[in-house]
Design an enzyme around this catalytic site. Structure first.
Site, PDB file in Angstrom:
ATOM      1  N   ASN A  25     -43.966 -42.467  -7.672  1.00  6.84           N
ATOM      2  CA  ASN A  25     -42.600 -42.776  -8.154  1.00  6.84           C
ATOM      3  C   ASN A  25     -42.536 -42.765  -9.678  1.00  6.84           C
ATOM      4  OD1 ASN A  25     -44.181 -45.174  -8.088  1.00  6.84           O
ATOM      5  ND2 ASN A  25     -42.358 -46.446  -8.091  1.00  6.84           N
ATOM      6  N   CYS A  61     -35.320 -41.589   1.125  1.00  2.00           N
ATOM      7  CA  CYS A  61     -36.364 -40.561   1.299  1.00  2.00           C
ATOM      8  C   CYS A  61     -36.215 -39.864   2.649  1.00  2.00           C
ATOM      9  CB  CYS A  61     -37.748 -41.185   1.221  1.00  2.00           C
ATOM     10  SG  CYS A  61     -38.235 -41.609  -0.450  1.00  2.00           S
ATOM     11  N   GLU A  83     -39.795 -44.015 -12.908  1.00  2.00           N
ATOM     12  CA  GLU A  83     -38.564 -44.739 -13.274  1.00  2.00           C
ATOM     13  C   GLU A  83     -38.241 -44.494 -14.740  1.00  2.00           C
ATOM     14  OE1 GLU A  83     -39.580 -48.437 -10.203  1.00  2.00           O
ATOM     15  OE2 GLU A  83     -39.683 -48.762 -12.356  1.00  2.00           O
ATOM     16  N   HIS A 137     -38.555 -41.057  -6.112  1.00  2.00           N
ATOM     17  CA  HIS A 137     -39.453 -41.717  -5.173  1.00  2.00           C
ATOM     18  C   HIS A 137     -40.733 -40.890  -4.984  1.00  2.00           C
ATOM     19  CE1 HIS A 137     -36.358 -44.630  -3.259  1.00  2.00           C
ATOM     20  NE2 HIS A 137     -36.058 -44.351  -4.510  1.00  2.00           N
ATOM     21  N   GLU A 157     -42.299 -39.973  -2.396  1.00  2.00           N
ATOM     22  CA  GLU A 157     -42.193 -38.943  -1.358  1.00  2.00           C
ATOM     23  C   GLU A 157     -41.544 -37.680  -1.937  1.00  2.00           C
ATOM     24  OE1 GLU A 157     -41.463 -42.129  -1.246  1.00  2.00           O
ATOM     25  OE2 GLU A 157     -41.942 -43.028   0.695  1.00  2.00           O
TER      26      GLU A 157
HETATM   27  N1  THU Z   1     -39.995 -46.298  -3.900  1.00  2.00           N
HETATM   28  C1  THU Z   1     -40.609 -45.150  -3.468  1.00  2.00           C
HETATM   29  O1  THU Z   1     -41.232 -44.437  -4.269  1.00  2.00           O
HETATM   30  N2  THU Z   1     -40.519 -44.819  -2.146  1.00  2.00           N
HETATM   31  C2  THU Z   1     -39.867 -45.575  -1.212  1.00  2.00           C
HETATM   32  O2  THU Z   1     -39.613 -45.082  -0.120  1.00  2.00           O
HETATM   33  C3  THU Z   1     -39.446 -46.926  -1.567  1.00  2.00           C
HETATM   34  C4  THU Z   1     -39.224 -47.164  -3.025  1.00  2.00           C
HETATM   35  C5  THU Z   1     -40.036 -46.629  -5.343  1.00  2.00           C
HETATM   36  C6  THU Z   1     -38.692 -46.466  -6.049  1.00  2.00           C
HETATM   37  C7  THU Z   1     -38.836 -47.431  -7.200  1.00  2.00           C
HETATM   38  O3  THU Z   1     -39.493 -46.765  -8.261  1.00  2.00           O
HETATM   39  C8  THU Z   1     -39.757 -48.528  -6.671  1.00  2.00           C
HETATM   40  O4  THU Z   1     -40.402 -47.987  -5.509  1.00  2.00           O
HETATM   41  C9  THU Z   1     -39.032 -49.807  -6.288  1.00  2.00           C
HETATM   42  O5  THU Z   1     -38.012 -49.556  -5.397  1.00  2.00           O
HETATM   43 ZN    ZN Z   2     -37.743 -43.667  -0.848  1.00  2.00          ZN
END
Ligand code: THU
Ligand code: ZN
Length: 327
Positions: free
Chosen positions: A89, A132, A91, A102, A104
């Protein structure tokens, strides 16, 4: 949703040592490397993928949530071997939360930009979130995708789910009359052109090429109503770093709109996954090329760019409108 927070150090030392080196040179494992790991560790592909999740999570950039998530995508080659792509992920501070990428999506994007045309397995440390699932529903052969989740069973430390079980009664491309899918070769080729005077710059050319490879099967705007240009929303980004390297990213649209990937998200994630040690501070140019339509990637690109490189101006180009039938 409890994510796996274990660190790479908790995995077999032998593997940790080998994989640590691999991440220096990028989060992709060739078929030969995958085969070597499976043989030396005496494990199956699924186990290897699940064991790699903490390594993938090390590529996360999460200054907002401090919550690192990893994912590993596998493309099975014609000879039955597998190539693996890590994702994590990402941000962006000072940008809307909806610009977070995300893990995925990052793994799928990584495979897509390496030219893969389908994903057969996707390992994630916990079941993918709803957003996702909707993103994955856009994939070529998504009905065959196996989602691997870690399990406590020592004999078989993974379980599998299908997207159909995680996303019943799905809304998808067919509801909008679209047969194309993300990663599949497009049903009609795309020829984009820029105004002649911009055509020699290699970074602009790379962004144009990325735009033409973007996934934009949805027609934007009904011309009978708006009377405006009615063409697919192709968009591509090219980033150049101090060492002259160029990293590209592509727009990936989604039937449900919101899980679409913007081209700068795609480029930054690809850069991090393929060259983990290269800092975003080394980016010297960011070029966005898009088709003139009723949607635009300009604002989201400027927002994300000001988050990672506040002094850098976006270089922005619109293509000539594709002529009728050229899509
Ligand atoms: N996150 C993912 O990468 N995949 C998911 O399916 C759930 C959430 C990440 C997004 C964000 O950067 C952090 O987790 C908190 O939500
Ligand atoms: Zn996600």
């Amino acid at each position: 949703m409890e994510k796996d927070r274990s660190t790479a150090q908790e995995f077999p030392r032998k593997m940790g040592h080998q994989l640590g080196g691999i991440l220096q040179s990028g989060g992709r494992l060739s078929a030969q490397q995958v085969c070597d790991y499976m043989t030396s560790l005496e494990i199956d592909l699924e186990t290897l993928m699940v064991m790699m999740l903490p390594f993938a999570a090390e590529l996360s950039i999460a200054p907002i949530s401090h919550f690192s998530v990893g994912a590993v995508a596998a493309s099975i080659n014609q000879d039955g071997s597998a190539t693996l792509y890590l994702g994590a992920n990402m941000e962006f501070q000072k940008s809307p939360l909806s610009s977070s990428l995300h893990a995925e999506q990052a793994a799928i994007n990584h495979a897509w930009l390496h030219g893969e045309s389908s994903i057969d397995f996707l390992a994630t440390s916990a079941a993918p979130c709803g957003y996702c699932r909707q993103f994955l529903n856009e994939l070529h052969r998504s009905e065959q995708l196996q989602i691997l989740l870690p399990s406590d069973n020592e004999e078989q430390p993974w379980t599998t789910e299908t997207l159909g079980s995680l996303l019943p009664n799905a809304f998808g491309p067919l509801h909008l009359g679209v047969k194309d899918r993300l990663l599949a070769p497009p049903s009609s080729p795309c020829h984009l052109q820029l105004h002649h005077s911009q055509s020699n710059d290699p970074v602009i050319q790379s962004a144009l090429q990325a735009a033409s490879l973007s996934y934009a099967p949805y027609v934007i705007g009904a011309s009978s109503i708006t009377n405006k240009t009615c063409s697919p929303a192709y968009a591509g980004v090219a980033l150049q770093t101090e060492d002259g390297e160029i990293y590209c990213g592509r727009h990936a649209m989604n039937a449900a709109h919101n899980p679409s990937l913007s081209p700068l998200q795609s480029a930054l994630s690809f850069m991090k996954m393929s060259h983990p040690s290269t800092s975003f501070q080394t980016i010297t140019r960011c070029v966005l090329v898009e088709t003139p339509t009723l949607v635009s990637q300009k604002q989201i690109t400027e927002s994300i760019l000001s988050s990672i490189a506040p002094e850098l101006g976006l270089e922005y180009y619109l293509t000539d409108s594709p002529s009728e039938g050229e899509k």
